[in-house]
Design a protein around this motif. Sequence first.
Motif, mmCIF file in Angstrom:
data_model
loop_
_atom_site.group_PDB
_atom_site.id
_atom_site.type_symbol
_atom_site.label_atom_id
_atom_site.label_comp_id
_atom_site.label_asym_id
_atom_site.label_seq_id
_atom_site.Cartn_x
_atom_site.Cartn_y
_atom_site.Cartn_z
ATOM 1 N N CYS A 1 0.759 -1.247 0.037
ATOM 2 C CA CYS A 1 -0.043 -0.034 0.181
ATOM 3 C C CYS A 1 0.738 1.301 -0.121
ATOM 4 O O CYS A 1 0.459 2.233 -0.521
ATOM 5 N N THR A 2 1.985 1.268 0.772
ATOM 6 C CA THR A 2 3.032 2.349 0.671
ATOM 7 C C THR A 2 3.529 2.376 -0.879
ATOM 8 O O THR A 2 3.732 3.464 -1.252
ATOM 9 N N HIS A 3 3.749 1.436 -1.523
ATOM 10 C CA HIS A 3 4.051 1.434 -2.788
ATOM 11 C C HIS A 3 3.107 2.021 -3.586
ATOM 12 O O HIS A 3 3.271 3.004 -4.408
ATOM 13 N N TYR A 4 1.557 1.739 -3.522
ATOM 14 C CA TYR A 4 0.914 2.164 -4.206
ATOM 15 C C TYR A 4 0.787 3.588 -4.095
ATOM 16 O O TYR A 4 0.614 4.777 -5.018
ATOM 17 N N ALA A 5 0.714 4.111 -2.765
ATOM 18 C CA ALA A 5 0.744 5.671 -2.451
ATOM 19 C C ALA A 5 1.500 6.369 -3.333
ATOM 20 O O ALA A 5 1.662 7.174 -3.777
ATOM 21 N N ALA A 6 3.061 5.769 -3.110
ATOM 22 C CA ALA A 6 4.117 6.490 -3.711
ATOM 23 C C ALA A 6 4.140 6.586 -5.162
ATOM 24 O O ALA A 6 4.484 7.569 -5.803
ATOM 25 N N GLN A 7 3.174 5.640 -6.083
ATOM 26 C CA GLN A 7 3.002 5.827 -7.163
ATOM 27 C C GLN A 7 1.881 6.622 -7.714
ATOM 28 O O GLN A 7 1.285 6.845 -8.843
ATOM 29 N N GLY A 8 0.991 7.310 -6.578
ATOM 30 C CA GLY A 8 -0.253 7.842 -6.664
ATOM 31 C C GLY A 8 -1.480 7.269 -7.066
ATOM 32 O O GLY A 8 -2.445 7.652 -7.781
ATOM 33 N N ARG A 9 -1.440 6.135 -6.503
ATOM 34 C CA ARG A 9 -2.401 5.112 -6.911
ATOM 35 C C ARG A 9 -3.108 4.598 -5.436
ATOM 36 O O ARG A 9 -3.433 3.403 -5.168
ATOM 37 N N ALA A 10 -3.550 5.593 -4.360
ATOM 38 C CA ALA A 10 -3.862 5.103 -3.308
ATOM 39 C C ALA A 10 -5.344 4.535 -3.403
ATOM 40 O O ALA A 10 -5.472 3.484 -2.637
ATOM 41 N N GLY A 11 -6.105 5.004 -4.469
ATOM 42 C CA GLY A 11 -7.370 4.367 -4.643
ATOM 43 C C GLY A 11 -7.105 2.734 -4.928
ATOM 44 O O GLY A 11 -7.860 2.102 -4.532
ATOM 45 N N ASP A 12 -6.240 2.232 -5.663
ATOM 46 C CA ASP A 12 -5.710 1.088 -6.097
ATOM 47 C C ASP A 12 -5.283 0.325 -4.596
ATOM 48 O O ASP A 12 -5.701 -1.002 -4.370
ATOM 49 N N GLY A 13 -4.603 0.902 -3.727
ATOM 50 C CA GLY A 13 -4.467 0.275 -2.412
ATOM 51 C C GLY A 13 -5.593 -0.053 -1.469
ATOM 52 O O GLY A 13 -5.974 -1.050 -1.064
ATOM 53 N N LEU A 14 -6.616 0.991 -1.891
ATOM 54 C CA LEU A 14 -8.046 0.788 -1.213
ATOM 55 C C LEU A 14 -8.774 -0.484 -1.457
ATOM 56 O O LEU A 14 -9.281 -1.192 -0.717
ATOM 57 N N ALA A 15 -8.918 -0.450 -2.898
ATOM 58 C CA ALA A 15 -9.599 -1.734 -3.584
ATOM 59 C C ALA A 15 -8.795 -2.905 -3.012
ATOM 60 O O ALA A 15 -9.481 -3.826 -2.785
ATOM 61 N N PHE A 16 -7.494 -2.871 -3.029
ATOM 62 C CA PHE A 16 -6.855 -4.132 -2.613
ATOM 63 C C PHE A 16 -7.091 -4.580 -1.125
ATOM 64 O O PHE A 16 -7.486 -5.642 -0.821
ATOM 65 N N LEU A 17 -7.305 -3.455 -0.050
ATOM 66 C CA LEU A 17 -7.901 -3.609 1.223
ATOM 67 C C LEU A 17 -9.163 -4.192 1.048
ATOM 68 O O LEU A 17 -9.427 -5.110 1.884
ATOM 69 N N ASP A 18 -9.900 -3.570 0.142
ATOM 70 C CA ASP A 18 -11.145 -4.128 0.312
ATOM 71 C C ASP A 18 -11.684 -5.388 -0.040
ATOM 72 O O ASP A 18 -12.522 -6.203 0.421
ATOM 73 N N ALA A 19 -10.714 -5.908 -0.969
ATOM 74 C CA ALA A 19 -10.754 -7.229 -1.342
ATOM 75 C C ALA A 19 -10.338 -8.293 -0.356
ATOM 76 O O ALA A 19 -10.701 -9.393 -0.175
ATOM 77 N N LEU A 20 -9.302 -7.777 0.608
ATOM 78 C CA LEU A 20 -8.809 -8.570 1.675
ATOM 79 C C LEU A 20 -10.051 -8.926 2.739
ATOM 80 O O LEU A 20 -10.089 -10.094 3.525
#
Length: 439
Positions: free
Chosen positions: A310-329
């Motif tokens: 998720c930190t990696h996602y945020a660093a790429q400006g993709r915080a939304g993708d990180g949230l989607a991943f957490l939702d899936a978990l």
Amino acid sequence: MSAVDAEDLDYRTRTQSGCIPPDVVTRLIELGHTGEVELQAGRGEWFCALELARRRPEQAAALLAPFVATGWWTAVQSMAELLEGQGRIGEAIDLVRPLVAAGNEHALRFHGGLLTRHGRAGEAFALLAPHVADWYLAGVLVEAAAAAGRDEEAAALLTARIEAGAGRPQHRMEPFTAFNLLARIRERQGRVDDAVAVLRTREVTSMNNRDALAELLARHDRVEELRAYAATEYHGNAARRLAELLEERGDVEGAIAVYRNPGDSETRRFHGASSLAELLVRHGRSDEATEVLREFASTSRDDWIVDTLCTHYAAQGRAGDGLAFLDALGLDDWDFFRIRLELMAGCGRLDEALELARAHPEGDTRYAAGTVAGLLAGAGRTEEAVDVLERDDSGWGSHALAGYLLDLGRVKDAVVVLQRPVPRPTWPVPVGQVDEPPF
């Protein structure tokens, strides 16, 4: 100056609780509050006095004298180091010698190194030789042996130590260190094969996430031997060293292959995923890094690797993708929920994140307060962050609170917060009295 007590000083400085820590001292000076540092040094604040002594060597003796007078080793060592730096070697030796005579192990180690550095290695060797069984002192003994030309004597002492420990569990600190030190001697004698042989007799050569045998093989460019060893070393430290060496030599694909083939070691797979992602990012392959982390996080569901992804996602400006991943978990305990809050803030949804935090079953805990305060401060809402942390008087978030107070220019308040007495823990903790994770 206020009276200082060696035991109290030692506890406060080791835990950096109930005192002004070194990073805050540095910041106070950088912000132009040297007068406050001087004031607090006079009131017994060790890190204030030490920083001033380093910046004002002509005043060092006066600044540190009250602390040295307690017999506290940290103060004595710091004063001795300052004296050594000024070329006053005899005074440094005289300062340390009484503690050596009293049997202080830290003083003995420092004294041996001091003698070695200043042409008295033979004296240091004689002083330390009886302590070869003490891993803390044996390293200094080996350095003294090098300077005194007594490597073979040191090697004989270490060999005897290894033989005396034959049959004992080798996970113990001793004779673990003896193998590494004997190998060090053989390596500097140019007997690399002998050094390798010594380390191969040791069941485990990894310590602090580095592997002595792997490091030795890498230093001497014995790549194929390192490759063979990395294939069998369970912890993955040898594999990481091999990958680092290949990357240094420009063989990026070879380094990637090392991480992609962890064998049957779950430990290598676990740590290798993060190392592989970092390698890929260094070489402009962020999308591949994302896939590596995502695949591993999906199967392991470990909060550490999920946080890394998720930190990696945020660093790429993709915080939304990180949230989607957490939702899936579908996990909502605080470790994962904290990550969600940070990603929401990264998406510009801070107020929504704060509402969720307040409603969470763990939202009123101290560690939740730290997360919420960090989000507020990151958004420039520092006064609100202070309000959140000031509700807790346990001292748990004192460092963060002091930092925010300094951001607001409230220097005196920051100092008061840091100096609040913090209850010392009692062990073991009584059953039934803990309702928060034991960080």
